[in-house]
Scaffold this motif. Structure first.
Motif: not given
Length: 123
Positions: A96-123
């Motif tokens: 769960r993400l709670s982002i107060d900074a609007p400049e960061l909230a606008a980022w494409p968080w659906e891309l967030l990927r743990d390369t060590e576990r090879d997991v995309v969190f939005a998948a």
């Protein structure tokens, strides 16, 4: 499937960066400071957002950079413990993400990927 929660809260920008807190079900909280985003991350985010259909490799790389930035050592260790605990209990882990900074909230968080576990969190 049941899920344990892992909540990542990022505060407004401060002179030294952004405060970040991770809270995991049954494990408590840890906090850290995120420095201002590195140029390599903002460049990758801009490249991924500007293209109509960016190549998968570009999206994967951008998601990995986003993870590296957002999960400094203390936060990442907390995530690993929460994830391992959830798996041992037969549960998934919900981020769960709670982002107060609007400049960061606008980022494409659906891309967030743990390369060590090879997991995309939005998948």
């Amino acid at each position: 499937m049941r899920f344990a929660d892992f909540t990542l809260s990022i505060g407004e920008r401060q002179p030294q960066g952004y405060s970040i807190t991770a809270a995991a079900s049954g494990l408590g909280r840890v906090s850290a400071m995120l420095p201002p985003p590195p140029v390599s991350l903002t460049t990758a985010l801009n490249r991924a957002s500007a293209a109509k259909a960016p190549p998968r490799a570009t999206l994967a790389q951008t998601g990995g950079l986003l993870f590296e930035y957002t999960f400094p050592a203390t936060i990442r260790a907390h995530l690993r413990v929460a994830w391992d605990r959830a798996e041992r209990g037969g549960e998934g882990l919900r981020l769960r993400l709670s982002i107060d900074a609007p400049e960061l909230a606008a980022w494409p968080w659906e891309l967030l990927r743990d390369t060590e576990r090879d997991v995309v969190f939005a998948a």
